[in-house]
Design an enzyme around this catalytic site. Structure first.
Site, short mmCIF file in Angstrom:
data_model
loop_
_atom_site.label_atom_id
_atom_site.label_comp_id
_atom_site.label_asym_id
_atom_site.label_seq_id
_atom_site.Cartn_x
_atom_site.Cartn_y
_atom_site.Cartn_z
N GLU A 73 -17.61 21.85 11.68
CA GLU A 73 -16.84 21.88 12.94
C GLU A 73 -15.57 22.68 12.84
OE1 GLU A 73 -16.72 17.62 13.48
OE2 GLU A 73 -14.61 17.70 12.96
N LYS A 75 -0.27 7.65 -3.50
CA LYS A 75 1.12 7.16 -3.57
C LYS A 75 1.62 7.13 -5.03
CE LYS A 75 1.22 6.63 0.84
NZ LYS A 75 1.82 7.73 1.57
N GLY A 111 -14.87 19.10 5.84
CA GLY A 111 -13.94 18.40 6.73
C GLY A 111 -12.55 18.99 6.72
N VAL A 112 -11.63 18.24 7.34
CA VAL A 112 -10.25 18.70 7.45
C VAL A 112 -9.45 18.30 6.21
CG1 VAL A 112 -10.01 18.76 9.94
CG2 VAL A 112 -9.75 16.58 8.74
N GLY A 113 -8.32 18.94 6.04
CA GLY A 113 -7.37 18.52 5.02
C GLY A 113 -7.37 19.42 3.80
N ASN A 114 -6.39 19.14 2.97
CA ASN A 114 -6.18 19.96 1.78
C ASN A 114 -7.30 19.82 0.78
OD1 ASN A 114 -3.68 21.15 2.42
ND2 ASN A 114 -2.69 19.18 2.08
N GLY A 147 -15.16 14.26 13.07
CA GLY A 147 -16.60 14.49 13.00
C GLY A 147 -17.23 13.92 11.76
N ASN A 164 -5.35 9.79 11.11
CA ASN A 164 -5.80 10.78 12.10
C ASN A 164 -6.87 10.19 13.02
OD1 ASN A 164 -4.17 12.72 10.81
ND2 ASN A 164 -5.80 13.24 9.40
O1 0RQ Z 1 0.01 10.51 3.27
O2 0RQ Z 1 1.35 12.57 3.25
O3 0RQ Z 1 2.36 10.35 3.87
O4 0RQ Z 1 1.68 10.80 1.50
O5 0RQ Z 1 -2.89 9.70 3.49
O6 0RQ Z 1 -3.80 12.20 2.41
O7 0RQ Z 1 -4.04 13.27 0.21
O8 0RQ Z 1 -2.97 14.57 2.13
O9 0RQ Z 1 -5.48 13.98 2.01
O10 0RQ Z 1 -5.27 16.02 3.58
O11 0RQ Z 1 -7.33 15.49 2.25
O12 0RQ Z 1 -6.67 14.05 4.18
C1 0RQ Z 1 -8.80 11.12 5.01
C2 0RQ Z 1 -6.63 11.78 6.01
C3 0RQ Z 1 -7.48 12.94 3.95
C4 0RQ Z 1 -8.61 13.36 6.13
C5 0RQ Z 1 -7.88 12.28 5.28
C6 0RQ Z 1 -2.28 9.02 2.39
C7 0RQ Z 1 -1.66 10.12 1.57
C8 0RQ Z 1 -1.15 11.05 2.66
C9 0RQ Z 1 -3.28 12.09 3.69
P1 0RQ Z 1 1.46 11.11 2.95
P2 0RQ Z 1 -3.99 13.59 1.64
P3 0RQ Z 1 -6.18 15.00 2.99
C10 0RQ Z 1 -14.30 16.90 10.18
C11 0RQ Z 1 -14.07 15.74 9.26
C12 0RQ Z 1 -11.02 11.91 8.75
C13 0RQ Z 1 -11.56 12.98 9.65
C14 0RQ Z 1 -12.62 13.83 9.00
C15 0RQ Z 1 -9.09 12.82 7.47
C16 0RQ Z 1 -2.23 10.94 3.74
O13 0RQ Z 1 -9.70 13.84 5.40
O14 0RQ Z 1 -8.34 12.73 8.42
O15 0RQ Z 1 -13.04 13.64 7.87
N1 0RQ Z 1 -10.40 12.44 7.56
N2 0RQ Z 1 -13.08 14.81 9.75
O16 0RQ Z 1 -0.65 9.62 0.73
C17 0RQ Z 1 -2.61 4.73 1.34
C18 0RQ Z 1 -4.68 5.28 0.41
C19 0RQ Z 1 -4.45 6.65 0.76
C20 0RQ Z 1 -3.26 6.95 1.44
C21 0RQ Z 1 -4.45 8.77 1.18
N3 0RQ Z 1 -5.81 4.91 -0.20
N4 0RQ Z 1 -3.75 4.36 0.72
N5 0RQ Z 1 -2.35 6.00 1.73
N6 0RQ Z 1 -3.31 8.27 1.68
N7 0RQ Z 1 -5.17 7.79 0.62
C22 0RQ Z 1 -13.08 17.58 10.80
C23 0RQ Z 1 -12.59 16.90 12.06
O17 0RQ Z 1 -12.99 15.84 12.34
C24 0RQ Z 1 -11.64 17.53 12.96
#
Ligand code: 0RQ
Length: 502
Positions: A292, A406, A267-270, A386, A382
């Site tokens: 994807e 946090k 998936g997406v993200g760090n 997918g 976001n």
């Molecule tokens: O917010 O930057 O303001 O502190 O959420 O979290 O840790 O940067 O995580 O980059 O791995 O993304 C689920 C968003 C994770 C991503 C998600 C806060 C946290 C931060 C982001 P700040 P991180 P990541 C195929 C797959 C859905 C789409 C998907 C995502 C921000 O994986 O968008 O999977 N997934 N697609 O601080 C409050 C909590 C938190 C929280 C994290 N429990 N409570 N805030 N955060 N957990 C690809 C495509 O579909 C295109």
């Protein structure tokens, strides 16, 4: 004619972005290219934003309905959101300006499975598509379009829209030509199977097609995609990767996975990017990917021969990743296939190939329900993207996150998720830096035990265990025991005090 536009009919439609943008009028539905910051139109949206701002200055209302592949960039989502020019948006976004306005209730956002968009659009569920605005890398003499760094829903927008605006971006690598495979899905009833049985198979043609009579403007553009650097893998993501490597090795040893695993979806993200970096260390070879997005870590694995073939609908690279991609594009063209998102995310294909889905999440609850999208139940980050296409249909669906967020104030393992994207029925594995809970074959109460024991942070484990113990005593039903007035109290405490800690 330029070297990128070699079709005389379409070369005759070349104009500037300002003129092209006049074809988009208030209330129209516009299907745009763009997927995870790749292959989005770069100039017409900015010209459109200027025209929208001018209309608003005159006291006229000007908003559009905007459909894309997935997230775009500040030059598209950002600038249009800022002018107040977006009335409705689907299916995925990550732009801070747009997110803020959605969460302020100013923009209607429909967050849907990426694999569903094309079919829903063709079936008329979103109404007529007035304009398609699509970035391409080149136009061939016969009018065929060389797709850009993402395919997304472009074929569908080109097919359905009444009029088409093309941006031809001369800065996208010419060597993209031949990397794409454009095929479409037949409509029900009596659909034949999609004839794809391996990730690298080609079942269509490398070009997008458009009826030239619909093309009202062609704009020559320059400029890179939104290139976001990835954070270096931190300790938590290295440990998450370590738990997954151990799990996959165990599955191979038990004969439940082949030695080269099954096609990976990442998936997406760090975290997702860092976990793939970690899988490199796992000693697996001859891997494949049916996913994807291709982020930097996956590109590196393709470069180094650890992944032999990768299918996706878009690239999502850092500046260093793009430099490497361009430098070795002939190598990558043999190993990467970029497809429409209805194919990359198709339930039939994900199920047939038996993907291993690796997606980030916001939080999971003790019973294995997963929230991928909302902070404290109401603020979207976001979108589901997918992750649902893959979670429901993959061979093993893994969701991963650090056990706290946090700065440790928030537990990502909670009694009840504040929003459900993936139900307990779709989630096979939950993994944090603390450990991995294999939920396959477990009842809800067994799952609660595994998740608290293996995934929860030690600081929150006693609080979770206390909740479960009291729920087992006082819950009306004991299949999925809950204390309903308390189930979301952790989130309320976070909203009230900034922390879930008691
Ligand atoms: O917010 O930057 O303001 O502190 O959420 O979290 O840790 O940067 O995580 O980059 O791995 O993304 C689920 C968003 C994770 C991503 C998600 C806060 C946290 C931060 C982001 P700040 P991180 P990541 C195929 C797959 C859905 C789409 C998907 C995502 C921000 O994986 O968008 O999977 N997934 N697609 O601080 C409050 C909590 C938190 C929280 C994290 N429990 N409570 N805030 N955060 N957990 C690809 C495509 O579909 C295109």
């Amino acid at each position: 004619m330029t070297s990128r536009i070699t079709c005389p009919t379409l070369a005759a439609r070349v104009t500037d972005a300002e003129q092209a943008a006049t074809h988009i009028r208030p209330g129209m539905t516009v299907g745009m290219s763009g997927f995870t910051g790749a292959g989005y139109p770069k100039q017409v949206p900015q010209a459109l934003a200027t025209q929208i701002a001018a209309a608003h200055e005159r006291g006229e209302r000007f908003g559009i309905r905007m459909l894309t592949g997935a997230s775009t960039a500040p030059e598209l989502d950002g600038v249009l959101a800022r002018t107040g020019g977006i009335d409705f948006r689907l299916p995925y976004q990550s732009d801070p300006e747009l997110r803020e306005r959605i969460n302020r209730g100013e923009i209607d956002y429909m967050d849907i499975h990426l694999g569903h968009v094309a079919q829903f659009a063709r079936s008329g569920f979103f109404g007529p598509i007035d304009v398609a605005l699509i970035e391409v890398a080149a136009i061939r003499p016969d009018g065929a379009l060389v797709p850009s760094t993402s395919v997304g829903n472009n074929a569908t927008w080109l097919e359905l829209a009444d009029t088409v605006i093309l941006e031809v971006n001369a800065d996208q690598p010419a060597g993209l030509e031949g990397m794409h495979d454009i095929a479409s899905c037949p409509a029900p009833p009596h659909r034949p199977p999609i004839p794809l049985t391996t990730p690298g198979q080609r079942i269509g043609e490398p070009y997008l097609r458009v009826d030239p009579s619909k093309v009202v403007a062609v704009v020559e553009t320059h400029g890179p995609d939104r290139l976001t650097p990835f954070a270096a893998p931190d300790d938590a993501s290295r440990r998450i990767a370590g738990h997954l490597v151990e799990f996959f090795r165990h599955e191979v040893a038990r004969g439940r996975l082949p030695a080269n695993l099954l096609p990976l979806q990442s998936g997406v993200g760090n975290i997702a990017n860092a976990v793939l970096e970690g899988l490199r260390e796992g000693g697996f070879e001859q891997l494949t990917a049916y996913t994807e997005v291709i982020q930097d870590a996956m590109l590196g694995m393709i470069r180094d021969g650890l992944i032999t073939t990768a299918s996706a609908t878009a690239l999502s690279l850092s500046p260093a990743g793009v430099a490497d991609f361009v430098a070795r594009i002939d190598h990558y063209r043999q190993r990467i296939v970029l497809r429409p998102q209805e194919i990359s995310n198709h339930a039939e294909l994900i199920r047939r190939l038996g993907c291993l889905a690796l997606n980030g999440m916001v939080e999971a609850d003790i019973y294995g329900n997963v929230n991928s999208t909302h902070v404290a139940g109401t603020r979207i980050i976001n979108g589901i993207g997918g992750s649902g296409d893959f979670a429901r249909n993959s061979f093993i669906a893994c969701f991963m996150t650090p056990s706290t967020a946090k700065g440790g104030a928030v537990s990502t393992i909670v009694p009840m998720v504040s929003h459900v994207d993936h139900t307990e029925h779709d989630v096979s594995v939950v993994v944090t830096e603390q450990g991995l809970a294999d939920l396959r074959g477990l009842s809800p109460r067994q799952r609660a035990h595994a998740i608290i024991k293996h995934c929860a942070h030690p600081d929150f484990r006693p609080q979770l265990q206390d909740y479960v113990d009291r729920a087992y005593l006082h819950s009306r039903g004991l299949h999925t025991p809950h204390l309903l007035p308390e189930a979301l109290s952790w989130h309320q405490r976070f909203l009230d005090t900034g922390s879930m800690r008691v």
